[in-house]
Design an enzyme around this catalytic site. Structure first.
Site, PDB file in Angstrom:
ATOM      1  N   TYR A  36       0.837  -1.213   0.000  1.00  0.00           N
ATOM      2  CA  TYR A  36       0.000   0.000   0.000  1.00  0.00           C
ATOM      3  C   TYR A  36       0.870   1.261   0.000  1.00  0.00           C
ATOM      4  O   TYR A  36       1.885   1.334   0.695  1.00  0.00           O
ATOM      5  CB  TYR A  36      -0.959   0.012   1.197  1.00  0.00           C
ATOM      6  CG  TYR A  36      -2.084  -1.006   1.095  1.00  0.00           C
ATOM      7  CD1 TYR A  36      -2.371  -1.661  -0.102  1.00  0.00           C
ATOM      8  CD2 TYR A  36      -2.871  -1.321   2.186  1.00  0.00           C
ATOM      9  CE1 TYR A  36      -3.403  -2.587  -0.193  1.00  0.00           C
ATOM     10  CE2 TYR A  36      -3.903  -2.251   2.103  1.00  0.00           C
ATOM     11  CZ  TYR A  36      -4.158  -2.875   0.905  1.00  0.00           C
ATOM     12  OH  TYR A  36      -5.174  -3.805   0.815  1.00  0.00           O
ATOM     13  N   SER A 191     -13.613  -3.549  -0.047  1.00  0.00           N
ATOM     14  CA  SER A 191     -14.385  -2.625  -0.899  1.00  0.00           C
ATOM     15  C   SER A 191     -15.895  -2.850  -0.752  1.00  0.00           C
ATOM     16  O   SER A 191     -16.600  -3.081  -1.741  1.00  0.00           O
ATOM     17  CB  SER A 191     -13.959  -2.748  -2.372  1.00  0.00           C
ATOM     18  OG  SER A 191     -12.655  -2.257  -2.546  1.00  0.00           O
ATOM     19  N   PRO A 192     -16.410  -2.759   0.488  1.00  0.00           N
ATOM     20  CA  PRO A 192     -17.840  -3.013   0.695  1.00  0.00           C
ATOM     21  C   PRO A 192     -18.739  -1.966   0.034  1.00  0.00           C
ATOM     22  O   PRO A 192     -19.921  -2.219  -0.165  1.00  0.00           O
ATOM     23  CB  PRO A 192     -17.988  -2.971   2.223  1.00  0.00           C
ATOM     24  CG  PRO A 192     -16.847  -2.119   2.688  1.00  0.00           C
ATOM     25  CD  PRO A 192     -15.714  -2.427   1.751  1.00  0.00           C
ATOM     26  N   LEU A 193     -18.151  -0.802  -0.316  1.00  0.00           N
ATOM     27  CA  LEU A 193     -18.908   0.209  -1.079  1.00  0.00           C
ATOM     28  C   LEU A 193     -18.419   0.241  -2.525  1.00  0.00           C
ATOM     29  O   LEU A 193     -18.559   1.252  -3.222  1.00  0.00           O
ATOM     30  CB  LEU A 193     -18.717   1.595  -0.431  1.00  0.00           C
ATOM     31  CG  LEU A 193     -19.227   1.727   1.010  1.00  0.00           C
ATOM     32  CD1 LEU A 193     -18.781   3.055   1.614  1.00  0.00           C
ATOM     33  CD2 LEU A 193     -20.750   1.607   1.043  1.00  0.00           C
ATOM     34  N   GLY A 195     -15.405   0.412  -3.384  1.00  0.00           N
ATOM     35  CA  GLY A 195     -14.366   1.444  -3.447  1.00  0.00           C
ATOM     36  C   GLY A 195     -14.953   2.844  -3.590  1.00  0.00           C
ATOM     37  O   GLY A 195     -14.270   3.776  -4.001  1.00  0.00           O
TER      38      GLY A 195
END
Ligand SMILES: NC(=O)c1ccc[n+]([C@@H]2O[C@H](COP(=O)([O-])OP(=O)(O)OC[C@H]3O[C@@H](n4cnc5c(N)ncnc54)[C@H](OP(=O)(O)O)[C@@H]3O)[C@@H](O)[C@H]2O)c1
Length: 279
Positions: A36, A191-193, A195
């Site tokens: 990251y 990434s539950p939304l 991203g």
């Protein structure tokens, strides 16, 4: 993933503030990966931990390793290949601990599946690291049903971190989720939304979901993002891995994930996202 150079470019002090505020809300787990920020974000977290004595002890760190990035300048997000060889894993764990300024991580996670993996050798190495106290639990990420089965009889897997949201619910139908649960492992939904993409109306999926979302969110007394998170968190043994850098949004997410959606609402959103009814 988004605290440093791949996102908000927070200062170490701002990271420490965010972590303390999240801990006060009962969120103690921080998902990390060596790549990251183009190999810079673990050091940012380490600087934040060094600023606030006592912070490290309150946190549970998930450290992902196993991806090799391209070296080309200006392409810091390019993936070259996956490497789950013991040589690579050993170096990556050493560098991770050094950047974080800690002597252990609560969970060591293989970031992506490498078809050349030797599960028995990885299990032996992880157990040796566990005996030395450098590693707590063992997890995997982006492992499909067959890949996770390779560790059967070798090493318990505590979590499989997979993409899961109304933008991508493939893991529900391709067996990944079932295989994860069948091993007693948690599903960690990254990434539950989508991203953030699920919150803009330009993609076909979010367009369809948004035909239902505002009215349903109002019905449940939630904002649309919270309803999207509640949809993910309604899956059994599933935790959302949220990518926000804002404490108000973490606070909303905690509330959103505290209770499941009723089945009719859950299916209505899933069918909107799939663009077809369940058979
Ligand atoms: N294992 C893997 O291969 C893998 C891959 C990708 C990600 N991950 C992990 O999953 C985490 C989450 O991924 P992600 O960042 O793509 O997921 P996400 O939570 O779906 O998206 C977060 C993004 O949405 C934005 N956002 C907009 N409105 C929001 C709201 N109301 N609430 C929360 N966020 C909102 C955030 O911006 P603001 O900061 O402005 O709120 C942020 O840019 C990463 O940090 C990483 O740890 C793992």
């Amino acid at each position: 993933m988004r605290f440093g150079d791949w996102g908000a470019r927070l200062s170490p002090a701002a990271v420490a503030d965010l972590l303390e505020a999240a801990l006060d809300l009962g969120i103690d787990t921080l998902d990390l990966a060596d790549i990251y920020g183009g190999h810079t974000t673990n050091a940012l977290i380490g600087a934040a931990l060094a600023l606030r004595p006592g912070l490290r002890a309150r946190l549970r760190l998930i450290a992902k390793i196993g991806i090799v990035m391209t070296a080309s300048p200006g392409n810091t997000r390019g993936v070259a290949y996956y490497d789950l060889s013991i040589e690579h894993l050993r170096d990556a764990l050493r560098d991770t601990l050094s950047a974080l300024g800690t002597d252990h991580v609560e969970t060591l996670t293989l970031h992506r599946f490498d078809p050349r993996i030797d599960p028995a050798a990885v299990a032996d190495w992880v157990r040796a690291e566990q005996r030395e106290g450098r590693v707590g639990d063992f997890g995997v990420s982006n492992f499909d049903a067959h890949a996770i089965a390779l560790f059967d009889g070798h090493l318990p897997v505590v979590a499989n971190q997979i993409e899961l949201s109304l933008a991508n619910s493939g893991a529900i139908e391709d067996g990944t989720l079932n295989a994860t649960r069948a091993r007693g492992a948690e599903v960690h939904a990254w990434s539950p939304l989508g991203g953030g993409d699920l919150l803009n109306l330009h993609s076909p999926i979010s367009g369809r979901v948004h035909e239902r979302l505002p009215a349903m969110a109002e019905e449940f007394g939630l904002d649309p993002a919270s309803l999207l998170l509640r949809w993910v968190a309604s899956m059994p043994e599933t935790r959302v891995v949220l990518g926000t850098t804002k404490i108000e949004r973490i606070r909303d997410a905690v509330r959103a994930c505290a209770e499941p959606l009723p089945r009719d609402a859950w299916y209505a959103l899933w069918e909107a996202a799939r663009g077809k009814a369940v058979p």
